[in-house]
Design an enzyme around this catalytic site. Structure first.
Site, PDB file in Angstrom:
ATOM      1  N   SER A 105      -4.064  -1.473  -1.094  1.00 61.97           N
ATOM      2  CA  SER A 105      -3.057  -2.632  -1.563  1.00 61.97           C
ATOM      3  C   SER A 105      -3.703  -3.461  -2.373  1.00 61.97           C
ATOM      4  O   SER A 105      -4.764  -3.479  -3.295  1.00 61.97           O
ATOM      5  CB  SER A 105      -2.379  -2.836  -0.541  1.00 61.97           C
ATOM      6  OG  SER A 105      -1.267  -3.731  -1.057  1.00 61.97           O
ATOM      7  N   ASP A 158       6.244   4.289  -4.148  1.00 61.51           N
ATOM      8  CA  ASP A 158       5.731   2.829  -3.568  1.00 61.51           C
ATOM      9  C   ASP A 158       6.430   1.727  -4.348  1.00 61.51           C
ATOM     10  O   ASP A 158       6.421   1.307  -5.451  1.00 61.51           O
ATOM     11  CB  ASP A 158       4.122   2.992  -3.955  1.00 61.51           C
ATOM     12  CG  ASP A 158       3.321   1.739  -3.349  1.00 61.51           C
ATOM     13  OD1 ASP A 158       3.939   0.697  -3.036  1.00 61.51           O
ATOM     14  OD2 ASP A 158       2.172   2.043  -3.414  1.00 61.51           O
ATOM     15  N   HIS A 166       3.453   3.317   1.313  1.00 60.75           N
ATOM     16  CA  HIS A 166       2.406   2.404   0.955  1.00 60.75           C
ATOM     17  C   HIS A 166       1.607   1.853   1.956  1.00 60.75           C
ATOM     18  O   HIS A 166       0.233   1.964   2.012  1.00 60.75           O
ATOM     19  CB  HIS A 166       3.004   1.109   0.204  1.00 60.75           C
ATOM     20  CG  HIS A 166       2.092   0.023   0.023  1.00 60.75           C
ATOM     21  ND1 HIS A 166       1.392   0.159  -1.344  1.00 60.75           N
ATOM     22  CD2 HIS A 166       1.674  -0.876   0.292  1.00 60.75           C
ATOM     23  CE1 HIS A 166       0.676  -1.033  -1.546  1.00 60.75           C
ATOM     24  NE2 HIS A 166       0.798  -1.653  -0.385  1.00 60.75           N
TER      25      HIS A 166
END
Length: 322
Positions: free
Chosen positions: A119, A254, A281
């Protein structure tokens, strides 16, 4: 090197006392290569213990997982406790310096690096390399896992956070502070209710309890709001410099990194490896083993390939893994 069990160590990085998860000894001056994994946000390293263990099992090389500065309350008395809530240590620039401190001052200069970023950890890795070009010669591979590297405020989750949660975040912090003064059993019941609702194992209890600490959540939100303001345009120049080293794992569903964002990376194919997976995610909650296997496969390929003339073979491997 034989597989080793996980251990937790404390290091003061960029002035902030931080927990690191280790498998093997990445700080040994004789280590030839190691894996550095940068978490997402929230950046509590505990959530990545299964992921790190699987990486170590697959690759039998030292692994270090580093979280986000300030995302865990450390009981040891340090000067970092005096940092204020608006300290630059907790925004993106401070987080990059936090990771650079680890790599430049604790990892041997002779050690080749396999970098993994989840991320916002992926964005930090890209920026870290871009701002410190001397690192490029040390990097053997870069794995970006569901990376948030552009237009975060325009993503579905970003719009919710920026337009709604940002306006009432103080209510969330007040609520979390009130929870702390309630009887222990009420807190426990609410956490177990959350775990049951999301079908998460009971041993996640301590991890959730750490994240909802109001002092930690404040740092989580400070970083999140800075992400909304800072992560805008894709750093194409930085990606061009590492595209031959990079593997991107993404998902069609996502809401932090929509598929359209991933399409922007396809101009770098076939040098950049793009692998789609049907996981969420927040993969560390339920899919650590699956994602670790994909990342480990790419790292194995990079270890085998000759960086000068092995691109063709690597791209074939990438296609097979999709």
């Amino acid at each position: 090197m034989k597989n080793e069990t996980m251990k937790t160590v404390l290091k003061t990085l960029n002035g902030v006392q931080s927990s690191l998860l280790l498998w093997g000894d990445p700080f040994n001056k004789d280590v030839n290569e190691c894996i550095i994994c940068v978490t997402g946000n929230p950046g509590l390293v505990d959530f990545y213990s299964e992921f790190g263990q699987e990486l170590h099992n697959e690759l039998t090389m030292p692994v270090c997982v580093i979280g986000q500065a300030g995302h865990e309350e450390i009981s040891v008395k340090t000067t970092s406790e005096n940092l204020t809530s608006d300290s630059n240590s907790f925004i993106l620039n401070g987080q990059i310096a936090h990771k650079h401190d680890l790599i430049s001052n604790y990892i041997s200069k002779q050690s080749k690096l396999h970098l993994i970023g989840h991320s916002i950890g992926g964005w930090q890795i890209i920026e870290l390399i871009d701002r410190n070009p001397e690192l490029v010669s040390r990097i053997s591979s870069v794995n970006l896992l569901f990376p948030t590297i552009q237009k975060m405020a325009e993503s579905p989750n970003g719009r919710f956070l920026n337009l709604f949660l940002r306006r009432i975040h103080w209510l969330l912090l007040i609520f979390l502070k009130l929870l702390r003064i309630l009887p222990y059993w009420i807190n426990s019941y609410l956490i177990y209710l959350y775990l049951s609702w999301h079908s998460l194992p009971s041993h996640y209890y301590e991890r959730i309890a750490k994240v909802i600490d109001p002092n930690v959540m404040e740092k989580v939100l400070i970083l999140a709001f800075d992400e909304m303001d800072t992560v805008t345009n894709l750093n194409k120049d930085a990606i061009k410099n590492i595209k031959h080293l990079t593997n991107v794992i993404y998902s069609k569903t996502d809401n932090w990194a929509p598929l359209a964002y991933i399409d922007d990376l396809k101009i770098y194919e076939p040098q950049i490896c793009l692998v789609e997976m049907e996981v969420s995610h927040a993969f560390v909650l339920k899919s650590s083993k699956l994602v670790a296997e994909k990342a480990a496969r790419f790292i194995k390929d990079k270890r085998k390939s000759n960086l000068r003339n092995g691109d063709k073979m690597l791209n074939q491997d990438c296609e097979k893994s999709k």
